[in-house]
Design a protein around this motif. Structure first.
Motif, PDB file in Angstrom:
ATOM      1  N   LYS A  54      44.996 -50.791  51.080  1.00 24.47           N
ATOM      2  CA  LYS A  54      45.802 -50.105  51.820  1.00 24.47           C
ATOM      3  C   LYS A  54      47.222 -49.923  51.481  1.00 24.47           C
ATOM      4  O   LYS A  54      47.700 -49.842  50.728  1.00 24.47           O
ATOM      5  CB  LYS A  54      45.535 -52.087  52.362  1.00 24.47           C
ATOM      6  N   VAL A  55      47.820 -48.697  51.884  1.00 23.76           N
ATOM      7  CA  VAL A  55      48.687 -48.532  51.823  1.00 23.76           C
ATOM      8  C   VAL A  55      49.797 -48.106  53.064  1.00 23.76           C
ATOM      9  O   VAL A  55      50.639 -47.057  53.546  1.00 23.76           O
ATOM     10  CB  VAL A  55      48.680 -47.059  51.351  1.00 23.76           C
ATOM     11  N   ARG A  56      49.658 -48.230  54.275  1.00 28.60           N
ATOM     12  CA  ARG A  56      49.959 -48.407  55.533  1.00 28.60           C
ATOM     13  C   ARG A  56      52.256 -48.645  55.063  1.00 28.60           C
ATOM     14  O   ARG A  56      52.019 -49.635  55.063  1.00 28.60           O
ATOM     15  CB  ARG A  56      49.515 -49.194  56.849  1.00 28.60           C
ATOM     16  N   GLN A  57      52.618 -47.861  55.385  1.00 25.13           N
ATOM     17  CA  GLN A  57      53.964 -47.461  55.662  1.00 25.13           C
ATOM     18  C   GLN A  57      54.847 -47.716  56.575  1.00 25.13           C
ATOM     19  O   GLN A  57      55.846 -47.739  56.225  1.00 25.13           O
ATOM     20  CB  GLN A  57      53.820 -46.353  54.892  1.00 25.13           C
ATOM     21  N   ASP A  58      54.084 -47.699  58.281  1.00 26.22           N
ATOM     22  CA  ASP A  58      55.064 -47.963  59.577  1.00 26.22           C
ATOM     23  C   ASP A  58      55.259 -49.150  59.213  1.00 26.22           C
ATOM     24  O   ASP A  58      55.338 -50.087  59.003  1.00 26.22           O
ATOM     25  CB  ASP A  58      53.864 -47.016  60.388  1.00 26.22           C
ATOM     26  N   ALA A  59      57.000 -48.609  60.320  1.00 22.75           N
ATOM     27  CA  ALA A  59      57.294 -49.859  60.723  1.00 22.75           C
ATOM     28  C   ALA A  59      56.286 -50.904  61.187  1.00 22.75           C
ATOM     29  O   ALA A  59      55.414 -50.805  62.086  1.00 22.75           O
ATOM     30  CB  ALA A  59      58.494 -49.882  62.165  1.00 22.75           C
ATOM     31  N   TRP A  60      56.568 -51.854  61.670  1.00 21.97           N
ATOM     32  CA  TRP A  60      56.327 -53.368  62.207  1.00 21.97           C
ATOM     33  C   TRP A  60      56.868 -53.565  64.194  1.00 21.97           C
ATOM     34  O   TRP A  60      57.967 -53.362  63.936  1.00 21.97           O
ATOM     35  CB  TRP A  60      56.408 -54.392  61.969  1.00 21.97           C
ATOM     36  N   SER A  61      55.735 -53.508  64.561  1.00 22.45           N
ATOM     37  CA  SER A  61      55.576 -53.651  65.882  1.00 22.45           C
ATOM     38  C   SER A  61      56.139 -55.454  66.381  1.00 22.45           C
ATOM     39  O   SER A  61      55.441 -56.129  66.256  1.00 22.45           O
ATOM     40  CB  SER A  61      54.724 -52.893  66.670  1.00 22.45           C
ATOM     41  N   HIS A  62      55.959 -54.672  67.418  1.00 24.02           N
ATOM     42  CA  HIS A  62      56.373 -56.692  68.344  1.00 24.02           C
ATOM     43  C   HIS A  62      55.197 -57.078  68.688  1.00 24.02           C
ATOM     44  O   HIS A  62      55.071 -58.493  68.207  1.00 24.02           O
ATOM     45  CB  HIS A  62      57.517 -56.076  69.844  1.00 24.02           C
TER      46      HIS A  62
ATOM     47  N   LEU B 116      45.635 -55.432  60.220  1.00 19.36           N
ATOM     48  CA  LEU B 116      46.765 -54.325  60.888  1.00 19.36           C
ATOM     49  C   LEU B 116      46.673 -53.199  59.726  1.00 19.36           C
ATOM     50  O   LEU B 116      47.656 -52.417  59.593  1.00 19.36           O
ATOM     51  CB  LEU B 116      47.858 -55.126  60.249  1.00 19.36           C
ATOM     52  N   ASN B 117      45.608 -53.465  58.517  1.00 18.64           N
ATOM     53  CA  ASN B 117      45.183 -51.981  58.011  1.00 18.64           C
ATOM     54  C   ASN B 117      46.720 -52.446  57.209  1.00 18.64           C
ATOM     55  O   ASN B 117      47.077 -51.205  55.516  1.00 18.64           O
ATOM     56  CB  ASN B 117      45.622 -50.797  58.186  1.00 18.64           C
ATOM     57  N   ARG B 118      47.413 -52.918  56.242  1.00 19.60           N
ATOM     58  CA  ARG B 118      48.598 -53.766  55.562  1.00 19.60           C
ATOM     59  C   ARG B 118      48.235 -54.418  54.456  1.00 19.60           C
ATOM     60  O   ARG B 118      47.080 -55.124  54.876  1.00 19.60           O
ATOM     61  CB  ARG B 118      49.657 -54.181  56.364  1.00 19.60           C
ATOM     62  N   THR B 119      48.681 -54.730  53.225  1.00 18.37           N
ATOM     63  CA  THR B 119      48.325 -55.688  52.203  1.00 18.37           C
ATOM     64  C   THR B 119      49.231 -56.973  52.617  1.00 18.37           C
ATOM     65  O   THR B 119      49.729 -57.166  53.704  1.00 18.37           O
ATOM     66  CB  THR B 119      49.070 -55.515  50.944  1.00 18.37           C
ATOM     67  N   SER B 120      48.621 -57.061  51.887  1.00 15.83           N
ATOM     68  CA  SER B 120      49.017 -59.238  52.298  1.00 15.83           C
ATOM     69  C   SER B 120      50.473 -59.840  52.100  1.00 15.83           C
ATOM     70  O   SER B 120      50.674 -60.475  52.637  1.00 15.83           O
ATOM     71  CB  SER B 120      47.981 -60.188  51.161  1.00 15.83           C
ATOM     72  N   ALA B 121      51.060 -58.916  50.683  1.00 15.02           N
ATOM     73  CA  ALA B 121      52.155 -59.068  50.326  1.00 15.02           C
ATOM     74  C   ALA B 121      52.878 -58.457  51.134  1.00 15.02           C
ATOM     75  O   ALA B 121      54.275 -59.063  51.367  1.00 15.02           O
ATOM     76  CB  ALA B 121      51.995 -58.126  48.534  1.00 15.02           C
ATOM     77  N   ALA B 122      52.715 -57.460  51.623  1.00 15.51           N
ATOM     78  CA  ALA B 122      53.904 -57.055  52.860  1.00 15.51           C
ATOM     79  C   ALA B 122      53.840 -57.988  54.085  1.00 15.51           C
ATOM     80  O   ALA B 122      54.501 -57.963  54.291  1.00 15.51           O
ATOM     81  CB  ALA B 122      53.645 -55.451  53.384  1.00 15.51           C
ATOM     82  N   CYS B 123      52.325 -58.422  54.481  1.00 16.98           N
ATOM     83  CA  CYS B 123      52.802 -59.307  55.653  1.00 16.98           C
ATOM     84  C   CYS B 123      53.350 -60.914  54.666  1.00 16.98           C
ATOM     85  O   CYS B 123      54.002 -60.644  55.165  1.00 16.98           O
ATOM     86  CB  CYS B 123      51.325 -59.770  55.582  1.00 16.98           C
ATOM     87  N   GLY B 124      53.595 -61.029  53.706  1.00 12.57           N
ATOM     88  CA  GLY B 124      53.762 -62.264  53.308  1.00 12.57           C
ATOM     89  C   GLY B 124      55.260 -61.775  53.543  1.00 12.57           C
ATOM     90  O   GLY B 124      56.446 -62.631  53.600  1.00 12.57           O
ATOM     91  N   PHE B 125      56.099 -60.460  52.835  1.00 14.36           N
ATOM     92  CA  PHE B 125      57.261 -60.874  52.850  1.00 14.36           C
ATOM     93  C   PHE B 125      57.766 -60.318  54.587  1.00 14.36           C
ATOM     94  O   PHE B 125      58.914 -60.571  54.519  1.00 14.36           O
ATOM     95  CB  PHE B 125      57.561 -58.665  52.235  1.00 14.36           C
ATOM     96  N   ARG B 126      57.300 -59.712  55.108  1.00 14.00           N
ATOM     97  CA  ARG B 126      57.172 -59.230  56.551  1.00 14.00           C
ATOM     98  C   ARG B 126      57.744 -61.172  57.472  1.00 14.00           C
ATOM     99  O   ARG B 126      58.186 -61.389  57.953  1.00 14.00           O
ATOM    100  CB  ARG B 126      56.413 -58.982  57.847  1.00 14.00           C
ATOM    101  N   TRP B 127      56.604 -61.671  57.073  1.00 18.43           N
ATOM    102  CA  TRP B 127      56.630 -63.559  57.663  1.00 18.43           C
ATOM    103  C   TRP B 127      57.910 -63.962  57.409  1.00 18.43           C
ATOM    104  O   TRP B 127      58.991 -64.166  58.245  1.00 18.43           O
ATOM    105  CB  TRP B 127      55.523 -64.348  56.724  1.00 18.43           C
ATOM    106  N   ASN B 128      58.495 -64.567  55.862  1.00 14.05           N
ATOM    107  CA  ASN B 128      59.340 -64.949  55.592  1.00 14.05           C
ATOM    108  C   ASN B 128      60.938 -64.470  55.336  1.00 14.05           C
ATOM    109  O   ASN B 128      61.800 -64.555  55.487  1.00 14.05           O
ATOM    110  CB  ASN B 128      58.897 -64.870  53.852  1.00 14.05           C
TER     111      ASN B 128
END
Length: 217
Positions: free
Chosen positions: A2-10, A41-53
């Motif tokens: 998983k290497v998706r780098q695009d911005a997070w949408s609503h 979303l084809n993202r890493t778990s770390a990216a999801c955690g960072f976005r959440w926090n």
């Protein structure tokens, strides 16, 4: 990988929030929620955690509190359901047979009621609600007691006023009777003055009650 780098949408943020809140309610961990969102979303778990926090979490403070409260209630309910069920067996009182009718070969059958499951324990929310209802009833009872005391004071005041009026009425009645006697004596004196001279020659005197009586000459 998983290497998706695009911005997070609503929509991505909404999916992340809904998934994390669901895992909190169900007693799971946020790491499991991040893994689930990362797979979706084809993202890493770390990216999801960072976005959440860093971004999403501050927008859902109240929702997180409700989810944690629901999780506690769910754990409490599961713990209550996992307790072994204890059954009570009802044993009715059986009178001993009469010695005259006792039969040693006869089998006595004792009726037994069906098993009854114990009632569940009350939750903390139910106890608080019950205590609040008792407190509300106590407030109403206190208000009624105050109103009753005020009414008793008014009744006592009216009774005292009535007693005073009775005393005043009795005094007026006595004064009225005295006036009637005085007027009656005055009328009699006027009648004596109007009588002929031969009748006026008769002597009169007043007794101790204020009445006139003729005195024989």
């Amino acid at each position: 990988m998983k290497v998706r780098q695009d911005a997070w949408s609503h929509e991505d943020d909404l999916l992340l929030a809904e998934t994390v809140l669901r895992h909190i309610r169900e007693g799971s961990t946020q790491l499991n929620a991040f893994d689930e969102v990362g797979d979706a979303l084809n993202r890493t778990s770390a990216a999801c955690g960072f976005r959440w926090n860093a971004v999403v979490r501050d927008k859902y403070d109240e929702a997180i509190k409700l989810a944690k409260k629901h999780r506690k209630q769910r754990k409490r309910q599961l713990a209550q359901d996992s307790k072994p069920i204890v059954y009570k067996q009802y044993q009715p009182k059986v009178e001993a047979p009469s010695p005259m009718l006792e039969d040693s070969n006869r089998e006595v059958v004792v009726p037994v009621e069906p098993f009854v499951k114990n009632e569940r324990e009350l939750t903390m929310e139910e106890v608080i609600s019950f205590l609040r209802s008792i407190q509300g009833s106590g407030s109403k009872a206190g208000a009624l007691e105050l109103e009753n005391n005020e009414l008793n004071k008014k009744v006592q005041h009216l009774e005292e006023s009535y007693s005073q009026l009775q005393v005043q009425y009795q005094g007026l009645e006595e004064d009225y009777q005295s006036i009637i006697k005085i007027m009656d004596r005055a009328r009699r004196m006027t009648m004596l003055e109007d009588e002929p001279e031969d009748r006026q020659a008769a002597a009169f005197r007043m007794d101790k009650n204020g009445n006139l009586e003729k005195v024989a000459r």
